[in-house]
Motif scaffolding. Structure first.
Motif, PDB file in Angstrom:
ATOM      1  N   MET A 136     -11.713  17.500  32.806  1.00 19.26           N
ATOM      2  CA  MET A 136     -11.676  18.205  31.333  1.00 19.26           C
ATOM      3  C   MET A 136     -11.931  19.744  31.313  1.00 19.26           C
ATOM      4  O   MET A 136     -11.673  20.532  30.708  1.00 19.26           O
ATOM      5  CB  MET A 136     -12.706  17.696  30.359  1.00 19.26           C
ATOM      6  CG  MET A 136     -12.527  16.219  29.865  1.00 19.26           C
ATOM      7  SD  MET A 136     -11.028  16.057  29.001  1.00 19.26           S
ATOM      8  CE  MET A 136      -9.935  15.312  30.245  1.00 19.26           C
ATOM      9  N   ARG A 155     -10.156   9.674  35.748  1.00 22.08           N
ATOM     10  CA  ARG A 155      -9.773  10.127  34.395  1.00 22.08           C
ATOM     11  C   ARG A 155      -9.576  11.807  34.739  1.00 22.08           C
ATOM     12  O   ARG A 155     -10.034  12.184  35.631  1.00 22.08           O
ATOM     13  CB  ARG A 155     -11.039   9.986  33.341  1.00 22.08           C
ATOM     14  CG  ARG A 155     -12.176  10.856  33.771  1.00 22.08           C
ATOM     15  CD  ARG A 155     -13.385  11.112  32.575  1.00 22.08           C
ATOM     16  NE  ARG A 155     -14.315  11.669  32.883  1.00 22.08           N
ATOM     17  CZ  ARG A 155     -14.475  13.019  33.106  1.00 22.08           C
ATOM     18  NH1 ARG A 155     -13.597  13.622  32.931  1.00 22.08           N
ATOM     19  NH2 ARG A 155     -15.634  13.500  33.304  1.00 22.08           N
ATOM     20  N   GLU A 159     -16.707  20.449  35.448  1.00 22.21           N
ATOM     21  CA  GLU A 159     -17.362  20.473  34.282  1.00 22.21           C
ATOM     22  C   GLU A 159     -18.639  20.683  34.001  1.00 22.21           C
ATOM     23  O   GLU A 159     -19.090  21.333  33.186  1.00 22.21           O
ATOM     24  CB  GLU A 159     -17.086  18.611  33.695  1.00 22.21           C
ATOM     25  CG  GLU A 159     -15.587  18.293  33.756  1.00 22.21           C
ATOM     26  CD  GLU A 159     -15.337  16.764  33.504  1.00 22.21           C
ATOM     27  OE1 GLU A 159     -14.087  16.340  33.253  1.00 22.21           O
ATOM     28  OE2 GLU A 159     -16.193  16.161  33.904  1.00 22.21           O
ATOM     29  N   PHE A 180     -22.282   9.646  31.328  1.00 24.57           N
ATOM     30  CA  PHE A 180     -21.044   9.937  31.686  1.00 24.57           C
ATOM     31  C   PHE A 180     -20.921  10.823  32.980  1.00 24.57           C
ATOM     32  O   PHE A 180     -21.611  11.918  33.056  1.00 24.57           O
ATOM     33  CB  PHE A 180     -20.501  11.057  30.689  1.00 24.57           C
ATOM     34  CG  PHE A 180     -20.684  10.250  29.197  1.00 24.57           C
ATOM     35  CD1 PHE A 180     -19.797   9.259  28.749  1.00 24.57           C
ATOM     36  CD2 PHE A 180     -21.759  10.531  28.317  1.00 24.57           C
ATOM     37  CE1 PHE A 180     -19.569   8.798  27.523  1.00 24.57           C
ATOM     38  CE2 PHE A 180     -21.711   9.629  27.190  1.00 24.57           C
ATOM     39  CZ  PHE A 180     -20.959   8.748  26.919  1.00 24.57           C
ATOM     40  N   PHE A 207     -13.622  16.214  25.607  1.00 27.00           N
ATOM     41  CA  PHE A 207     -13.564  14.672  25.608  1.00 27.00           C
ATOM     42  C   PHE A 207     -13.034  14.126  24.488  1.00 27.00           C
ATOM     43  O   PHE A 207     -11.978  13.211  24.586  1.00 27.00           O
ATOM     44  CB  PHE A 207     -15.025  14.048  25.763  1.00 27.00           C
ATOM     45  CG  PHE A 207     -15.485  14.170  27.145  1.00 27.00           C
ATOM     46  CD1 PHE A 207     -14.879  14.335  28.212  1.00 27.00           C
ATOM     47  CD2 PHE A 207     -17.071  13.969  27.237  1.00 27.00           C
ATOM     48  CE1 PHE A 207     -15.284  14.430  29.544  1.00 27.00           C
ATOM     49  CE2 PHE A 207     -17.468  13.897  28.750  1.00 27.00           C
ATOM     50  CZ  PHE A 207     -16.907  14.043  29.761  1.00 27.00           C
ATOM     51  N   GLU A 208     -13.311  14.639  23.262  1.00 31.30           N
ATOM     52  CA  GLU A 208     -13.181  14.068  21.895  1.00 31.30           C
ATOM     53  C   GLU A 208     -11.531  14.399  21.596  1.00 31.30           C
ATOM     54  O   GLU A 208     -10.870  13.984  21.313  1.00 31.30           O
ATOM     55  CB  GLU A 208     -13.922  14.326  20.873  1.00 31.30           C
ATOM     56  CG  GLU A 208     -15.329  13.953  20.724  1.00 31.30           C
ATOM     57  CD  GLU A 208     -16.166  14.411  19.774  1.00 31.30           C
ATOM     58  OE1 GLU A 208     -16.036  15.447  19.111  1.00 31.30           O
ATOM     59  OE2 GLU A 208     -17.264  13.849  19.732  1.00 31.30           O
ATOM     60  N   VAL A 253     -11.060  10.788  25.722  1.00 34.28           N
ATOM     61  CA  VAL A 253     -11.350  10.457  26.924  1.00 34.28           C
ATOM     62  C   VAL A 253     -12.058   9.195  26.460  1.00 34.28           C
ATOM     63  O   VAL A 253     -13.039   9.094  25.660  1.00 34.28           O
ATOM     64  CB  VAL A 253     -12.287  11.450  27.456  1.00 34.28           C
ATOM     65  CG1 VAL A 253     -13.096  10.605  29.003  1.00 34.28           C
ATOM     66  CG2 VAL A 253     -11.354  12.765  28.090  1.00 34.28           C
TER      67      VAL A 253
END
Length: 73
Positions: free
Chosen positions: A68, A65, A36, A30, A52-53, A57
């Motif tokens: 985060m 994107r 991050e 990833f 992410f969860e 994502v």
């Protein structure tokens, strides 16, 4: 893009038994932003995975994107 590093994580439940009885674990890569990476260093990769969860994502690479580590708006 401003993605600058890779996070390599073992996929949960993803492994293959080889004919010679070795087990091969499957990993995913990833791309991550510098912020991050700092988050991982300070709070552990689990915090980034949780973000992410919680923000859905996708698992595919999206160079656009959201970051985060940035505050959620």
């Amino acid at each position: 893009t401003t993605l600058c590093a890779w996070l390599c994580m073992r996929s949960l439940g993803e492994s293959t038994e080889m004919p010679d009885y070795r087990t091969v674990d499957i990993h995913g890569l990833f791309p991550v932003y510098a912020e991050e990476l700092t988050l991982i260093e300070e709070q552990g990769y689990e915090e980034l995975v949780n973000r992410f969860e919680s923000r859905d994502v996708p698992l595919y690479i999206d160079p656009n994107r959201p970051n985060m580590a940035a505050p959620q708006v």
